[in-house]
Enzyme design. Structure first.
Site, PDB file in Angstrom:
ATOM      1  N   ALA A 153       2.014   4.938  -0.843  1.00 40.95           N
ATOM      2  CA  ALA A 153       1.539   4.533  -2.066  1.00 40.95           C
ATOM      3  C   ALA A 153       0.744   3.075  -2.122  1.00 40.95           C
ATOM      4  O   ALA A 153       0.933   2.490  -0.965  1.00 40.95           O
ATOM      5  CB  ALA A 153       2.642   4.382  -3.213  1.00 40.95           C
ATOM      6  N   HIS A 154       0.145   2.953  -2.994  1.00 40.05           N
ATOM      7  CA  HIS A 154      -0.566   1.659  -2.985  1.00 40.05           C
ATOM      8  C   HIS A 154      -0.079   0.444  -2.714  1.00 40.05           C
ATOM      9  O   HIS A 154       1.300   0.302  -3.195  1.00 40.05           O
ATOM     10  CB  HIS A 154      -1.531   1.611  -4.462  1.00 40.05           C
ATOM     11  CG  HIS A 154      -0.618   1.419  -5.737  1.00 40.05           C
ATOM     12  ND1 HIS A 154       0.046   0.046  -6.040  1.00 40.05           N
ATOM     13  CD2 HIS A 154       0.329   2.290  -6.545  1.00 40.05           C
ATOM     14  CE1 HIS A 154       0.761   0.238  -7.110  1.00 40.05           C
ATOM     15  NE2 HIS A 154       0.918   1.449  -7.522  1.00 40.05           N
ATOM     16  N   ASN A 155      -0.725  -0.432  -2.063  1.00 36.18           N
ATOM     17  CA  ASN A 155      -0.297  -1.907  -1.899  1.00 36.18           C
ATOM     18  C   ASN A 155       1.033  -1.903  -0.744  1.00 36.18           C
ATOM     19  O   ASN A 155       1.667  -2.887  -0.853  1.00 36.18           O
ATOM     20  CB  ASN A 155      -0.004  -2.615  -3.073  1.00 36.18           C
ATOM     21  CG  ASN A 155      -1.133  -3.011  -3.863  1.00 36.18           C
ATOM     22  OD1 ASN A 155      -1.447  -2.256  -4.760  1.00 36.18           O
ATOM     23  ND2 ASN A 155      -1.717  -3.851  -3.450  1.00 36.18           N
TER      24      ASN A 155
END
Length: 338
Positions: free
Chosen positions: A238-240
């Site tokens: 997922a993001h980051n």
């Protein structure tokens, strides 16, 4: 190739020098090897197969003790020798260094030497591709993507805007890098307001990413995969998130947003990690485990929720006894009521 030549090439000690002229034409597992195949023994559980294999020779550890039905090639790392034998006997086709006429290249694209681009691949504006990189058919590289040298991108991969790959990166079929992160603001009326995902994905040198894996772009900054890491098929990052160097994520691992994975970590198949956690260097997590809290370096974890591995094994063993224990408790309760 002759057996003596093979031994010399790999620095192996051949324990039957009189058979140095034996031909070696291929590589096969112990149970399937023929008289012209070389094989290997790395897992002790397969030692009995040495008595029945038809292999021309078998790579074993330098300190291996035991009998075999064929000559032994003693090396420090038999599994590595086996892998290099596959490279030797089954070389991969060399890239053509050509652009297929159906490929579409945008404005101001920079191509290195001997780049290969397959049919119906679309390259956006201002994309940079390094020397000897191969991009197979039906891939899409959005604007401002950077791909390093000697990368291999298989068909149907998508690299969204601004994604950056280092050198010698391998993307298996259907990888998606840089899709929007899953970020929304809950509103009082129950609707969800989309948070713009304006970051990117950065993949460092010598990373391999398995088929149909997705790595989302950061909301701000970058989702990163460190050098030498290997990610299996059907994995979700997922993001980051940040993934350290030489880390292994096995099939169907799922990382929620802003998870930070250290160096040389191993997450076995279907491990799930909640967001905003840290997993320390060299940690190992057993298959199907659920990580709900940060994990220290060098830890061994397993279970749902994940716990220290030895405790997890004890809990798993105890679960099998629960039906009998429940029966005994009910018997005792009945006696107390008498």
């Amino acid at each position: 190739m002759r057996l003596g030549e093979l031994a010399e090439r790999f620095g192996a000690s051949l324990d039957a020098v009189e058979l140095s002229d034996r031909p070696v034409l291929g590589v096969a597992p112990l149970e399937a090897a023929t008289a012209t195949d070389v094989s290997f023994l790395a897992n002790p559980k397969y030692t009995p197969l040495l008595q029945t294999t038809s292999a021309a020779a078998v790579f074993v550890g330098a300190d291996f003790q035991g009998a075999a039905a064929c000559p032994l090639l003693r090396v420090p790392h038999p599994y590595l020798a086996f892998a290099k034998c596959i490279e030797l006997f089954y070389p991969q086709p060399q890239p053509l260094g050509k652009i297929h006429p159906t490929a579409i290249l945008g404005a101001d694209v920079e191509l290195g030497a001997e780049v290969t681009i397959g049919p119906y691949t679309v390259i956006g504006d201002r994309v940079r591709i390094g020397d000897r990189t191969v991009i197979h058919s039906h891939c899409t590289l959005y604007d401002n993507v950077v791909v390093g040298a000697e990368c291999l991108i298989h068909s149907h991969c998508a690299l969204r805007e601004g994604v950056q790959l280092g050198d010698r990166v391998i993307l298996q079929n259907g990888v998606v890098l840089g899709g929007d992160g899953f970020g929304y603001v809950p509103l009082p009326d129950g609707r969800h307001y989309k948070i713009p995902q304006v970051g990117t994905v950065t993949v460092e040198d010598d990373v391999e990413i398995g088929a149909s894996t997705t790595i989302d772009r950061a909301t701000l900054g970058a989702t990163t995969v460190g050098a030498g890491s290997k990610i299996d098929n059907l994995t979700m990052v997922a993001h980051n998130c940040t993934i350290g160097k030489n880390t292994i994520l096995c099939a169907q691992v799922g990382l929620a947003g802003s998870t930070h994975i250290g160096d040389q970590v191993i997450l076995a198949g279907q491990v799930g990690v909640a967001g905003h956690l840290t997993i320390g260097d060299r940690a190992i997590v057993s298959a199907k485990s659920g990580i709900s809290g940060s994990v220290p370096a060098n830890a061994r974890m397993g279970g749902i929720p994940a716990m220290e591995q030895r405790l997890y094994l004890r809990v798993s063993a105890a679960l099998k006894q629960l039906p009998d224990l429940l029966k005994r408790v009910r018997t005792l309760e009945a006696k107390l009521k008498e």
